[in-house]
Design an enzyme around this catalytic site. Sequence first.
Site, PDB file in Angstrom:
ATOM      1  CG  ASP A 390      83.633  78.313  10.441  1.00  0.00           C
ATOM      2  OD1 ASP A 390      84.375  78.533   9.691  1.00  0.00           O
ATOM      3  OD2 ASP A 390      82.921  78.916  11.181  1.00  0.00           O
ATOM      4  CB  THR A 392      85.565  82.709  12.688  1.00  0.00           C
ATOM      5  OG1 THR A 392      86.843  82.750  12.078  1.00  0.00           O
ATOM      6  CG2 THR A 392      85.190  84.031  13.491  1.00  0.00           C
ATOM      7  NE  ARG A 587      93.971  86.110  15.297  1.00  0.00           N
ATOM      8  CZ  ARG A 587      92.856  86.534  14.634  1.00  0.00           C
ATOM      9  NH1 ARG A 587      92.774  87.867  14.565  1.00  0.00           N
ATOM     10  NH2 ARG A 587      92.171  85.856  13.878  1.00  0.00           N
TER      11      ARG A 587
END
Lengths: 1333, 350
Positions: A390, A392, A587
Amino acid sequence: MFRKRPPPEEERKVRANDREYNEKFQYASNCIMTSKYNIVTFLPVNLFEQFQEVANTYFLFLLILQLIPQISSLSWFTTIVPLALVLSITAVKDATDDYFRHKSDSQVNNRQSQVLIRGSLQNEKWMNVRVGDIIKLENNQFVAADLLLLSSSEPHGLCYIETAELDGESNMKVRQSVSVTSELGDQNNLASFDGEVVCEPPNNKLDRFCGTLYWRDKKYTLSNQNMLLRGCVLRNTEACYGLVIFAGPDTKLMQNSGRTKFKRTSIDRLMNTLVLWIFGFLVCMGVILAVGNAVWEREVGFLFQSYLPWDPPVDNFLFSAFLSFWSYVIILNTVVPISLYVSVEVIRLGHSYFINWDRQMFCSQCNTPAEARTTTLNEELGQVEYIFSDKTGTLTQNIMSFNKCSINGQTYGEASDPLGPQPKRLDFTPFNPLADPDFCFYDDTLLEAVKVGDTHTHKFFRLLSLCHTVMSEEKSEGELLYKAQSPDEGALVTAARNFGFVFRSRTPGTITTTEMGRSVTYTLLAILDFNNIRKRMSVIVRNSEGRICLYCKGADTVLLERLHPCNQELMNITSDHLNEYAADGLRTLALAYRDLSEDEWEAWSERHRSAAKAASCREDRLAATYEQIEQDMVLLGATAIEDKLQEGVPETIAVLSLANIKIWVLTGDKQETAVNIGYSCKMLTDDMTEVFIISGHTVQSVRQELRRARDRMIEMSRTRDGKEEGVEGCFMGNGFREGQGDSRGGEKQLQCPPPPPSNLMDNISGEFALVINGHSLAHALEADMETEFVSTACACKAVICCRVTPLQKAQVVEMIKKHKKAVTLAIGDGANDVSMIKSAHIGVGISGQEGIQAVLASDYSFSQFRFLQRLLLVHGRWSYLRMCRFLCYFFYKNFAFTMVHFWFGFYCGFSAQTVYDQYFITLYNIVYTSLPVLAMGIFDQDVPDQRSLEYPKLYEPGQLNLLFNKREFFICIAQGIYTSVVLFFVPCAILSDATQSTGVPLADYQTFAVTTATALVIVVSVQIALDTGFWTVINHVFVWGSLGLYFSIMLALQSQTLFGIFPNQFHFVGSAQSTLLQPVVWLTIALATAICIVPVLAFRFLKVDLKPQLSDTVRYTQLVRQKKRKPAGRSVGGAWRGVGSVSEGRLGARGSSRRSGYAFAHTEGFGELITSGKNMRLSSLAMATFASRHSSSWIDTLRRKKHSHTNTPPSASGESSPAPSCVSGSIPPLSNSSSVLCGSQDAPIEEETGAAPDTQTASTSSTQNPPAPAPASEAADGLAQTLNAGVLTPAALRSQGGDSPGGWTISLGAVQEALLRWKGRASASNSPVKLAE
Amino acid sequence: MGKVKPGPLARRPDNSAFQQQRLPAWSPMLTANTVLPFFYFMALICMLLGVWLLLTVQSTEELKLDYTEAGTCNLCFEKRKNVSNAAQPCICTAVFNIKKAFKGDVFFYYGLINFHQNLRRYMDSRDDAQMVGRKNNLKSPSSYCMPFDKDKNGVPIAPCGAVANSIFNDSFTLSYMSSSGSVRVPLLRKGISWYTDKNIKYRNPSTENMTLPQVFEGTAPPLYWQKPVYDLDPLDKNNNGFINDDLIVWMREAAFPSFKKLYGVLHRANKPFINGLPAGNYSVEISYNFPVQYFRGRKEVVLTTLTWFGGQNHFLPIAYLVTSCLILLIAILLTVFWFKFGKNGQNMEE
């Protein structure tokens, strides 16, 4: 326990506050029970379960056979003792497991919650909460049951929840109560609430709820929007009340946690196959011996009848042979040792404890040790080939930090020099008292630029402080709390806050900020909200001077298109910066603004209004209007946010991929985010040959994209191979085969869609990566496309699946399990990972975070992703190695032990006479030989743990299943049989002629039995000594102890005392003494041992010397210490260690791939919520009541204490009315004193001190211009003073600040501490004076 | 584990060597330095042992005489073929010659070939509790003894079971035919069983002033026996009952179908047997009772001298010598391989 189950519910009726009514329906209570047994049921249920195991039933069957006198070749106790031992060990283990389940159940069941009973709140245990109760929840509490939200402390009955436990989504969600109930407000009204809810029966659909509330003859429709589900956590909401609808096992959380599948390891399955084979072997042996018996009875036994007549039921040799078959089945059953399974369990348990005990897998931040929740899978950890992770919370911490920015072509936040001294973290407090102390930034040039007053920088941060949908909460002066809907936004606004542009409060029409210490209020004209297509958001504000400006932030790809073309150069520079940031895996967002004239705004707002009113296609028309105004913008710069990876993630991934483990990331996040993380954790690099993105929406397009990717791969790898053909021979072979395969494939392609040329795909060289979207994955997982997808994906180094649903995660795992036959491991932290954790061979849960769902479903849990490398490469590898060595040895020793009977059969007329004493047979497996092999199975190490991390290649034998497979098994068996031949024939040949020195022949049965048994025990002990690679004290004790035990037990069993009591049971009396004193016996044993061991030793030596495994090499180098601190090995660990979690150590070539993304975990609609004003506190009055109600809540207290260093020490006195107002200005005393102390450099702020109280006092009196929501209690203070001036006594005031005395002392301490730091600049005596004012 | 540690690291595992898997340990490895010398050493040891044992064995003498149909025994052999003659005595004589004198203690064995004392049901068919003198078991033998637990009249058999029933009941008289005529070779018939057997495992039921026949009253002798158990040795009344040496020797079942059991030891008190058996002709007079023709068995007499490790046993030294040669061969091969391919760990390079 035995309560009759009520019939399945059709619908559920719940009446609030009416327990009698609700009890009629016998709804499940909130007590959960995951345990299996209780004291009474334990024995029968457990035994029943155990006898469902084939092995146990088999031994029971043997036991019954042994009770038939004609068959019984062994006493009954030879089977029942081990069986009882095995059953009891398993039972003890089951009992302990269940005990812990009981304990955790009761821990959950005994959690406290506040239940409204007869108008007053009472603390009740969770298990006593009933359906229909109204319970009160406070901030950060877990929801105890599935509740219907009735009212909340927030306006409009809103409340925020985090559902990470349930579905793994970490962003906050809003729930709203039905309006009628939200007005109920406090508990007095709620106590008289008697609405009735009629709703669907319990189910496991997390996102759906339908029901109706009947209250006061009116119907209100209820949906999932009104529900708080068990497992959620209340966030950013002071408190709320809810009506329990589903409790305990009926809650959606419990309904979703299905029964865990029982997982078996591949070794388990292999073992079961082998055991079946051994059964086959056993039957064969039985048949051979039975045939032998038939022949013998016919030829010899028939004649021998005068001395030994056949047993009464036996009338011919065939019947005798039939009985003999069963007798031999009993004797030879030890080839399938009963202790095998229990020993395996014990070893695994030991390994599990080592995992639990490992300090290097202990996370000190969250005080969480690693935990092996399933104790049966350890060796599979050494065979993992695919990891599904996964994102997060697993790879990332889900913490966003403002890392870098580019303002007007100037980049900030660059780490100066990775090798140089650590840059100092900036301290914002002297410059800006409102700064968030947790904020980290390292580049002081940016701060300088802000201080100097660089307009671009100011605009940049102004934009950040205005253009967002964050909501603020000011508990007390200066203590701002941002409620960001996505962590990215929070990070940006916090950054602006620290650089002097503090967002303080908003109303539907205004935004109040403090810009460089000056309070400014902007009129908010419009929020152009974010959505997935626009990938940007804007706000239009009018500043205090009346100028209108549009501020926009968004994905660079989108934003750069909409800029005014005037400053191409800046765009290029910024673009370069964006590339840089993206290459670091940050980001990115681009920021731009546009000044609007009044006319432009008027015209646009008209269009906007009409679009907003439009009945049809409202969304599209709004988007179109947004598009019109977001044009010709001026670029301000770009931000880079780091989605903080967990510590050591890139290193771990690097090490794991060196160990040939393929890592797939399956995330619910957007493609951009996922790809970004892929880059930042070095799964994707810029050196990769190609990254394929599959995002087709139809079956056809997905198929085409996959096919194209495959063709590209083959093409590219062929060109690569072509280049290297001359250099490396092995590649030539590949190329040749590929060529062939391709031409054939090409022909086929014309006729039908070609099956994926798997041989081709296996030989792909070059690094590829695949990114696939959820909707494409849905098609790719369809039956006919699966193989195609698997072959493409498995040729890639890295695979990222984004936007996948929990179900798809499980499907992907299942697919790999099905097609690759590889061991898979799934790791995740949220409830959305539960399905994949359950379906993978091994599920790992990240614990220590809020969620425990994943942990509960997992087989192993720890709190940091990086522990995975230790779990796999160290513990997994060792477990696998130990288990394999254990199994090899175990089968060997049992064959060596048992097959002697077979050879003896040829001498004893196939009469099923045993070679050994029956006690020896009973004890051989459970006493004489069990401990050394257990010690090896638990403690053995071939190389130390650091080495296995340094040489990840050491992991490969596990993946290839080299250490224990059918071949190895046959080798063990062969060795065992060889040993049995030696052990039988050597004593047989020697003893048949030999005599004692007293002349008594040694060829008697008992001497032979003792000699063979002793030789056997010695041979297998020597063998275990050879197999043991790591001799700890325990091994020594066990090996020598077992030998000693053998002799002492034998002497004891053959002693006079026991014989005196049971002469028929212990007829071996004296054999040991007589036998073991004979030199011939010892010569025999020595000879047999030498003959058994020498070939083994020779083979092992040759293997190590001529074809050493990597582990041998590592061991050897360690032993010889030729190369001290092997540099090559170090570099693997060392180089990666340098790659910090921050941006230093950029390995990948910087450049080409820009991965900009408006990477917000964002949902639209928050803008609307803000402009509608729904979430705003309506009046100060309401706030006052709210504040007085809640100021004493412990959360508040806690918070105040936590922030006491920035907090006002409650001035504790009503008489000093200026104090609160002064405090509610922007400068709290501590900061005040410090800014006084270093006032010379912070002149502007010093000035503001005076200005701030003005606005504050002004705002309190005017309701039209609501105050910056000063923390409730403060506002209440102010309010109370204005309304009841003079009436209020100091005592009343004091009582409001409930925690005054404690808070005071603590904050005083904190202040003094803080002041000590300023020592040297000012005398400490200064401040108490100031504080005392 | 039990104690609760304070502080934020309360759940941190203990830093003990055991829990952290850091126990000091010895990790041996099969390197040429250790393995090759070990092989040579093993070969040497085996060689020395083999040679020594061989020399020792060479000094022993052994003589086997199959008397099943030898000499006059063929008559008895024929006679025993008929069951109805079972009770009739038959005495025969077999003659043999010792070429080289047997020096030292000489042991006299009888041997049976193809007699399966190691059959499971045969071995089980006995009652040790009865033979250790338990009164209860004397009168009610274990069911394992069936069908030799009671006689036709239901009288319990003592000693019960197939083993006791099939006792070897030939007896031998060895004579030395010296120049001065036939001299009977004195054989000691006692001390031929294990100490533990004679003194622990087999006991007569406590007599309490009763004579042995009285003690065994109410029991029947095994079917094939001609004499009751309390009357096995007419010469020595302490050698009767369950503690009769011949019975004890027989009751110690052989592991293999061909076996020999000790019958007697040469009594070296008088001439000419003080130094053992002199070379010459011997005759053995056999009271031929035990029938072997039913199961195609053979009977033999074995005379042997002993060394420190027992009787003549050529297998052991030869096995040692062969083993030593093989180990040596392996050692040499390993050395060659090692020298050619794996010297100095050159394969250990990555």
